[in-house]
Write a protein that holds these residues in place. Structure first.
Motif, PDB file in Angstrom:
ATOM      1  N   SER A  91       0.830  -1.209   0.000  1.00 55.93           N
ATOM      2  CA  SER A  91       0.000   0.000   0.000  1.00 55.93           C
ATOM      3  C   SER A  91       0.866   1.261   0.000  1.00 55.93           C
ATOM      4  O   SER A  91       0.561   2.233  -0.696  1.00 55.93           O
ATOM      5  CB  SER A  91      -0.898   0.034   1.233  1.00 55.93           C
ATOM      6  OG  SER A  91      -1.661  -1.139   1.300  1.00 55.93           O
ATOM      7  N   THR A  92       1.931   1.238   0.787  1.00 57.15           N
ATOM      8  CA  THR A  92       2.819   2.408   0.861  1.00 57.15           C
ATOM      9  C   THR A  92       3.466   2.663  -0.504  1.00 57.15           C
ATOM     10  O   THR A  92       3.501   3.804  -0.981  1.00 57.15           O
ATOM     11  CB  THR A  92       3.908   2.178   1.927  1.00 57.15           C
ATOM     12  OG1 THR A  92       3.262   1.904   3.165  1.00 57.15           O
ATOM     13  CG2 THR A  92       4.796   3.399   2.086  1.00 57.15           C
TER      14      THR A  92
ATOM     15  N   LEU B 231       0.867   4.094  -2.843  1.00 63.28           N
ATOM     16  CA  LEU B 231       0.558   5.496  -2.535  1.00 63.28           C
ATOM     17  C   LEU B 231       1.697   6.411  -2.995  1.00 63.28           C
ATOM     18  O   LEU B 231       1.459   7.497  -3.551  1.00 63.28           O
ATOM     19  CB  LEU B 231       0.325   5.663  -1.026  1.00 63.28           C
ATOM     20  CG  LEU B 231      -0.044   7.073  -0.564  1.00 63.28           C
ATOM     21  CD1 LEU B 231      -1.361   7.511  -1.170  1.00 63.28           C
ATOM     22  CD2 LEU B 231      -0.137   7.130   0.958  1.00 63.28           C
ATOM     23  N   TYR B 232       2.938   5.976  -2.770  1.00 64.00           N
ATOM     24  CA  TYR B 232       4.089   6.771  -3.216  1.00 64.00           C
ATOM     25  C   TYR B 232       4.086   6.899  -4.741  1.00 64.00           C
ATOM     26  O   TYR B 232       4.374   7.963  -5.281  1.00 64.00           O
ATOM     27  CB  TYR B 232       5.404   6.143  -2.750  1.00 64.00           C
ATOM     28  CG  TYR B 232       5.718   6.352  -1.281  1.00 64.00           C
ATOM     29  CD1 TYR B 232       4.841   7.033  -0.454  1.00 64.00           C
ATOM     30  CD2 TYR B 232       6.897   5.870  -0.731  1.00 64.00           C
ATOM     31  CE1 TYR B 232       5.116   7.207   0.892  1.00 64.00           C
ATOM     32  CE2 TYR B 232       7.198   6.055   0.619  1.00 64.00           C
ATOM     33  CZ  TYR B 232       6.300   6.717   1.428  1.00 64.00           C
ATOM     34  OH  TYR B 232       6.584   6.888   2.749  1.00 64.00           O
TER      35      TYR B 232
ATOM     36  N   TYR C 152       1.546   6.835  -6.714  1.00 68.25           N
ATOM     37  CA  TYR C 152       0.495   7.794  -7.068  1.00 68.25           C
ATOM     38  C   TYR C 152       0.962   9.224  -6.790  1.00 68.25           C
ATOM     39  O   TYR C 152       0.803  10.126  -7.616  1.00 68.25           O
ATOM     40  CB  TYR C 152      -0.774   7.491  -6.261  1.00 68.25           C
ATOM     41  CG  TYR C 152      -1.915   8.411  -6.594  1.00 68.25           C
ATOM     42  CD1 TYR C 152      -2.800   8.085  -7.609  1.00 68.25           C
ATOM     43  CD2 TYR C 152      -2.095   9.612  -5.913  1.00 68.25           C
ATOM     44  CE1 TYR C 152      -3.838   8.937  -7.942  1.00 68.25           C
ATOM     45  CE2 TYR C 152      -3.119  10.470  -6.236  1.00 68.25           C
ATOM     46  CZ  TYR C 152      -3.997  10.124  -7.251  1.00 68.25           C
ATOM     47  OH  TYR C 152      -5.011  10.972  -7.586  1.00 68.25           O
ATOM     48  N   SER C 153       1.562   9.428  -5.600  1.00 62.72           N
ATOM     49  CA  SER C 153       1.981  10.770  -5.166  1.00 62.72           C
ATOM     50  C   SER C 153       3.081  11.343  -6.063  1.00 62.72           C
ATOM     51  O   SER C 153       3.236  12.563  -6.144  1.00 62.72           O
ATOM     52  CB  SER C 153       2.486  10.733  -3.723  1.00 62.72           C
ATOM     53  OG  SER C 153       1.518  10.170  -2.893  1.00 62.72           O
ATOM     54  N   ILE C 154       3.881  10.471  -6.675  1.00 62.24           N
ATOM     55  CA  ILE C 154       4.955  10.939  -7.552  1.00 62.24           C
ATOM     56  C   ILE C 154       4.455  11.076  -8.987  1.00 62.24           C
ATOM     57  O   ILE C 154       4.707  12.079  -9.654  1.00 62.24           O
ATOM     58  CB  ILE C 154       6.162   9.963  -7.491  1.00 62.24           C
ATOM     59  CG1 ILE C 154       6.801  10.007  -6.095  1.00 62.24           C
ATOM     60  CG2 ILE C 154       7.192  10.298  -8.565  1.00 62.24           C
ATOM     61  CD1 ILE C 154       7.752   8.868  -5.820  1.00 62.24           C
TER      62      ILE C 154
ATOM     63  N   PHE D  39       1.328  11.375 -10.371  1.00 61.34           N
ATOM     64  CA  PHE D  39       0.338  12.390 -10.740  1.00 61.34           C
ATOM     65  C   PHE D  39       0.945  13.796 -10.842  1.00 61.34           C
ATOM     66  O   PHE D  39       0.783  14.461 -11.877  1.00 61.34           O
ATOM     67  CB  PHE D  39      -0.861  12.383  -9.781  1.00 61.34           C
ATOM     68  CG  PHE D  39      -1.827  13.485 -10.097  1.00 61.34           C
ATOM     69  CD1 PHE D  39      -2.648  13.392 -11.219  1.00 61.34           C
ATOM     70  CD2 PHE D  39      -1.889  14.629  -9.321  1.00 61.34           C
ATOM     71  CE1 PHE D  39      -3.510  14.417 -11.551  1.00 61.34           C
ATOM     72  CE2 PHE D  39      -2.754  15.661  -9.642  1.00 61.34           C
ATOM     73  CZ  PHE D  39      -3.567  15.559 -10.757  1.00 61.34           C
ATOM     74  N   PRO D  40       1.681  14.296  -9.816  1.00 63.00           N
ATOM     75  CA  PRO D  40       2.247  15.641  -9.941  1.00 63.00           C
ATOM     76  C   PRO D  40       3.244  15.756 -11.103  1.00 63.00           C
ATOM     77  O   PRO D  40       3.293  16.786 -11.777  1.00 63.00           O
ATOM     78  CB  PRO D  40       2.969  15.874  -8.611  1.00 63.00           C
ATOM     79  CG  PRO D  40       2.415  14.876  -7.684  1.00 63.00           C
ATOM     80  CD  PRO D  40       1.989  13.710  -8.503  1.00 63.00           C
TER      81      PRO D  40
ATOM     82  N   TRP E 296       1.244  15.895 -14.227  1.00 66.40           N
ATOM     83  CA  TRP E 296       0.530  17.175 -14.250  1.00 66.40           C
ATOM     84  C   TRP E 296       1.485  18.304 -14.663  1.00 66.40           C
ATOM     85  O   TRP E 296       1.149  19.158 -15.491  1.00 66.40           O
ATOM     86  CB  TRP E 296      -0.055  17.444 -12.847  1.00 66.40           C
ATOM     87  CG  TRP E 296      -0.858  18.709 -12.769  1.00 66.40           C
ATOM     88  CD1 TRP E 296      -2.167  18.880 -13.083  1.00 66.40           C
ATOM     89  CD2 TRP E 296      -0.381  19.996 -12.348  1.00 66.40           C
ATOM     90  NE1 TRP E 296      -2.550  20.174 -12.886  1.00 66.40           N
ATOM     91  CE2 TRP E 296      -1.475  20.882 -12.437  1.00 66.40           C
ATOM     92  CE3 TRP E 296       0.847  20.478 -11.915  1.00 66.40           C
ATOM     93  CZ2 TRP E 296      -1.354  22.227 -12.094  1.00 66.40           C
ATOM     94  CZ3 TRP E 296       0.957  21.815 -11.580  1.00 66.40           C
ATOM     95  CH2 TRP E 296      -0.136  22.676 -11.662  1.00 66.40           C
TER      96      TRP E 296
ATOM     97  N   ASP F 126      -6.586   9.656 -15.332  1.00 72.07           N
ATOM     98  CA  ASP F 126      -6.883   9.066 -14.012  1.00 72.07           C
ATOM     99  C   ASP F 126      -6.733   7.551 -14.007  1.00 72.07           C
ATOM    100  O   ASP F 126      -6.186   6.976 -13.086  1.00 72.07           O
ATOM    101  CB  ASP F 126      -8.321   9.402 -13.594  1.00 72.07           C
ATOM    102  CG  ASP F 126      -8.505  10.892 -13.394  1.00 72.07           C
ATOM    103  OD1 ASP F 126      -7.499  11.566 -13.154  1.00 72.07           O
ATOM    104  OD2 ASP F 126      -9.654  11.367 -13.492  1.00 72.07           O
TER     105      ASP F 126
ATOM    106  N   SER G  38      -0.628   2.697  -9.976  1.00 69.47           N
ATOM    107  CA  SER G  38      -0.485   2.633  -8.515  1.00 69.47           C
ATOM    108  C   SER G  38      -0.798   1.234  -8.011  1.00 69.47           C
ATOM    109  O   SER G  38      -0.086   0.691  -7.161  1.00 69.47           O
ATOM    110  CB  SER G  38      -1.418   3.639  -7.836  1.00 69.47           C
ATOM    111  OG  SER G  38      -1.168   4.930  -8.320  1.00 69.47           O
TER     112      SER G  38
END
Lengths: 70, 155
Positions: free
Chosen positions: B104-105, B108-109, B111-113, B115-116, B119, B132, B139
């Motif tokens: 999960s971690t 999440l990481y 996704y956090s890296i 997407f930005p 973007w 999306d 992820s």
């Protein structure tokens, strides 16, 4: 972390599955602990100690303490 | 915390077999529920998309279903997954929980890296707008790879 789990288990003639069942964990968890790939939580370490009627430090050794006397 | 040290040899293996059966029952229910939801939602989405692609409107569009029914269908799926994942979490041992947390971690990481970064590239007119579904799938794939890597490591 080093441990004597494999020896203690062998002394009782238990398989990893047998020990896992007694502890309420999977056979993989027992294997991971025995091979030092996974350090158990404190509650599980206490459970192991009670099962083998030993103290936690008689099963696990983090290599930080000199057990020599003199 | 009770440990049955007086039990007969073989009793542990029987307990573990029951534990394993429970684990695979939950996994089968999760996969079955996922397959059911995926099949019907995918089939309906494909049907409406196909109608739109032909320049028309689906004969049975979302608004043909009562509002409450639409909400109830999604709520039922969400509740089923929530209940099954909760049952899974309280049924597995601490190693399985650790594997799930690592997976999960990592997911999440990712996704956090991802997407930005995507973007920013979009804003700098390098790529198209972030998708999306691609980010969501990536992820999940990263989470799955890390989870399976840990599982394989303990074999």
């Amino acid at each position: 972390m080093n441990n004597r789990l494999r020896v203690l288990r062998a002394e009782r003639g238990w398989s990893q599955a047998e020990l896992g069942g007694r502890l309420g964990v999977s056979r993989q968890a027992v294997n991971a602990i025995e091979t030092g790939k996974y350090d158990p939580s404190l509650p599980l370490a206490f459970k192991l100690a009670r099962l083998f009627e030993l103290r936690i430090e008689e099963i696990f050794d983090d290599g930080e303490v000199d057990h020599g006397h003199g | 915390m009770m440990v049955k040290s007086t039990m007969d040899t073989g009793e542990g293996e029987r307990l573990l077999a029951a534990r394993r059966r429970r684990f695979w029952t939950i996994v089968a229910l999760l996969v079955g529920t996922g397959a059911l939801v995926g099949f019907f939602s995918g089939m309906y989405a494909g049907y409406t998309d196909a109608a739109r692609a032909e320049g028309g409107v689906a004969a049975l569009g979302p608004s043909d279903f009562p509002f409450v029914l639409r909400i109830a269908a999604v709520a039922a799926a969400v509740l089923a997954f929530a209940a099954l994942t909760w049952w899974f979490t309280v049924s597995v041992d601490e190693l399985e929980i650790a594997d799930n947390l690592w997976g999960s971690t990592a997911g999440l990481y990712a996704y956090s890296i991802l997407f930005p970064a995507w973007w920013a590239l979009w804003k700098l007119e390098v790529t198209s707008e972030p998708d999306d579904w691609i980010i969501f799938a990536t992820s999940l794939i990263v989470a799955g790879i890390v989870y399976l890597w840990r599982k394989w490591r303990y074999r």
